[in-house]
Enzyme design. Sequence first.
Site, PDB file in Angstrom:
ATOM      1  N   ASP A 142       5.217   3.342  -1.132  1.00 41.64           N
ATOM      2  CA  ASP A 142       6.213   3.019  -0.109  1.00 41.64           C
ATOM      3  C   ASP A 142       7.567   3.562  -0.577  1.00 41.64           C
ATOM      4  O   ASP A 142       7.909   4.711  -0.303  1.00 41.64           O
ATOM      5  CB  ASP A 142       6.196   1.489   0.066  1.00 41.64           C
ATOM      6  CG  ASP A 142       7.131   0.992   1.148  1.00 41.64           C
ATOM      7  OD1 ASP A 142       7.741   1.817   1.840  1.00 41.64           O
ATOM      8  OD2 ASP A 142       7.243  -0.239   1.307  1.00 41.64           O
ATOM      9  N   ARG A 199      -6.913  -8.893   2.749  1.00 44.09           N
ATOM     10  CA  ARG A 199      -7.439  -7.827   1.892  1.00 44.09           C
ATOM     11  C   ARG A 199      -8.878  -7.461   2.263  1.00 44.09           C
ATOM     12  O   ARG A 199      -9.347  -6.378   1.971  1.00 44.09           O
ATOM     13  CB  ARG A 199      -7.410  -8.271   0.420  1.00 44.09           C
ATOM     14  CG  ARG A 199      -5.999  -8.471  -0.135  1.00 44.09           C
ATOM     15  CD  ARG A 199      -6.072  -8.604  -1.641  1.00 44.09           C
ATOM     16  NE  ARG A 199      -4.864  -9.155  -2.235  1.00 44.09           N
ATOM     17  CZ  ARG A 199      -3.777  -8.462  -2.559  1.00 44.09           C
ATOM     18  NH1 ARG A 199      -3.737  -7.167  -2.330  1.00 44.09           N
ATOM     19  NH2 ARG A 199      -2.742  -9.050  -3.104  1.00 44.09           N
ATOM     20  N   PHE A 235       4.454  -2.085   8.210  1.00 40.77           N
ATOM     21  CA  PHE A 235       3.693  -2.878   7.262  1.00 40.77           C
ATOM     22  C   PHE A 235       2.218  -2.889   7.654  1.00 40.77           C
ATOM     23  O   PHE A 235       1.862  -3.163   8.796  1.00 40.77           O
ATOM     24  CB  PHE A 235       4.229  -4.311   7.198  1.00 40.77           C
ATOM     25  CG  PHE A 235       3.833  -5.003   5.932  1.00 40.77           C
ATOM     26  CD1 PHE A 235       4.539  -4.784   4.756  1.00 40.77           C
ATOM     27  CD2 PHE A 235       2.724  -5.830   5.903  1.00 40.77           C
ATOM     28  CE1 PHE A 235       4.147  -5.398   3.574  1.00 40.77           C
ATOM     29  CE2 PHE A 235       2.329  -6.446   4.729  1.00 40.77           C
ATOM     30  CZ  PHE A 235       3.046  -6.236   3.560  1.00 40.77           C
ATOM     31  N   GLU A 241      -3.742   3.930  -6.657  1.00 40.07           N
ATOM     32  CA  GLU A 241      -2.896   2.994  -5.916  1.00 40.07           C
ATOM     33  C   GLU A 241      -3.399   2.835  -4.488  1.00 40.07           C
ATOM     34  O   GLU A 241      -4.044   3.741  -3.945  1.00 40.07           O
ATOM     35  CB  GLU A 241      -1.459   3.543  -5.857  1.00 40.07           C
ATOM     36  CG  GLU A 241      -0.483   2.859  -6.803  1.00 40.07           C
ATOM     37  CD  GLU A 241      -0.068   1.457  -6.333  1.00 40.07           C
ATOM     38  OE1 GLU A 241      -0.856   0.767  -5.654  1.00 40.07           O
ATOM     39  OE2 GLU A 241       1.069   1.064  -6.662  1.00 40.07           O
ATOM     40  N   ASP A 242      -3.054   1.712  -3.892  1.00 39.08           N
ATOM     41  CA  ASP A 242      -3.390   1.522  -2.480  1.00 39.08           C
ATOM     42  C   ASP A 242      -2.381   2.234  -1.581  1.00 39.08           C
ATOM     43  O   ASP A 242      -2.748   2.909  -0.637  1.00 39.08           O
ATOM     44  CB  ASP A 242      -3.462   0.022  -2.132  1.00 39.08           C
ATOM     45  CG  ASP A 242      -2.229  -0.770  -2.578  1.00 39.08           C
ATOM     46  OD1 ASP A 242      -1.325  -0.199  -3.210  1.00 39.08           O
ATOM     47  OD2 ASP A 242      -2.193  -1.984  -2.292  1.00 39.08           O
TER      48      ASP A 242
HETATM   49  P1  IMP Z   1       6.651   0.809  -3.709  1.00 36.00           P
HETATM   50  O1  IMP Z   1       6.900   0.466  -5.139  1.00 36.00           O
HETATM   51  O2  IMP Z   1       7.814   0.458  -2.822  1.00 36.00           O
HETATM   52  O3  IMP Z   1       6.177   2.224  -3.491  1.00 36.00           O
HETATM   53  O4  IMP Z   1       5.548  -0.168  -3.165  1.00 36.00           O
HETATM   54  C1  IMP Z   1       4.277  -0.043  -3.552  1.00 36.00           C
HETATM   55  C2  IMP Z   1       3.553  -1.365  -3.523  1.00 36.00           C
HETATM   56  O5  IMP Z   1       4.053  -2.264  -2.521  1.00 36.00           O
HETATM   57  C3  IMP Z   1       2.136  -1.090  -3.147  1.00 36.00           C
HETATM   58  O6  IMP Z   1       1.358  -0.908  -4.288  1.00 36.00           O
HETATM   59  C4  IMP Z   1       1.743  -2.329  -2.376  1.00 36.00           C
HETATM   60  O7  IMP Z   1       1.247  -3.296  -3.285  1.00 36.00           O
HETATM   61  C5  IMP Z   1       3.012  -2.825  -1.763  1.00 36.00           C
HETATM   62  N1  IMP Z   1       3.157  -2.379  -0.356  1.00 36.00           N
HETATM   63  C6  IMP Z   1       3.964  -1.409   0.103  1.00 36.00           C
HETATM   64  N2  IMP Z   1       3.837  -1.270   1.427  1.00 36.00           N
HETATM   65  C7  IMP Z   1       2.900  -2.160   1.819  1.00 36.00           C
HETATM   66  C8  IMP Z   1       2.307  -2.479   3.098  1.00 36.00           C
HETATM   67  O8  IMP Z   1       2.614  -1.900   4.166  1.00 36.00           O
HETATM   68  N3  IMP Z   1       1.354  -3.442   3.082  1.00 36.00           N
HETATM   69  C9  IMP Z   1       0.986  -4.100   1.946  1.00 36.00           C
HETATM   70  N4  IMP Z   1       1.497  -3.826   0.744  1.00 36.00           N
HETATM   71  C10 IMP Z   1       2.457  -2.867   0.676  1.00 36.00           C
HETATM   72 MG    MG Z   2      -0.108  -1.988  -4.934  1.00 35.46          MG
END
Ligand code: IMP
Ligand code: MG
Length: 182
Positions: free
Chosen positions: A110, A172, A159, A106-107
């Site tokens: 959050d 990106r 963010f 994963e990148d």
């Molecule tokens: P989660 O499901 O809330 O943990 O969010 C994860 C996904 O949200 C990541 O795989 C990203 O694609 C996107 N995401 C969360 N935070 C950011 C950010 O700060 N910048 C860009 N994408 C984000």
């Molecule tokens: Mg992602």
Amino acid sequence: MTDKKTFELNGEKYVELISEEQIKRRVKELAQQISEEYRGKCPILVGVLNGAFIFLSDLIREMDIDSEVDFVKISSYGGGRVSSGQIKAKKQFDSHVDGRHIVIVEDIADSGRSIQFLEKMFIETKPASLKFVSLLLKEDNAVVDFKLDYVGFNIPTKFVVGYGLDYDQKFRNLKSIYVIEE
Ligand code: IMP
Ligand code: MG
């Protein structure tokens, strides 16, 4: 380098948070750890589209063991900066997984919902093992229980864009990671 790189666009300020050099060094370390753990096991690295494509491509090139690559695509963000909380799989994983070692790449984590969703999805394929690596972790933002086995950097709840991460599908291609100052 002491000066942080910044730029402004549409009245918003982008400030470098993690430099290209820092990313390179950390990706190399993660690749070495993963190589040691999976030597002789030929893991399948599963990149989570779209954000993880750059991290995954750098990571596998720093690894010195046999591995395979596949991708899944899930969506949670509607296009803005706040997760919708609703996660859907848009592209299913299609490698032959029976008894294989799976490493989800994963990148960023959050809320943790994506990782939790992927864990449930992959556990059903009955892998030999299932681990998670995320380049970034917003450590104070978790709203669900999830675990990551490898984390590149802990970052504040802001963010970020660059190195695969987007805002409205843009940025990106940036080589370092920038935070958008509110
Ligand atoms: P989660 O499901 O809330 O943990 O969010 C994860 C996904 O949200 C990541 O795989 C990203 O694609 C996107 N995401 C969360 N935070 C950011 C950010 O700060 N910048 C860009 N994408 C984000
Ligand atoms: Mg992602």
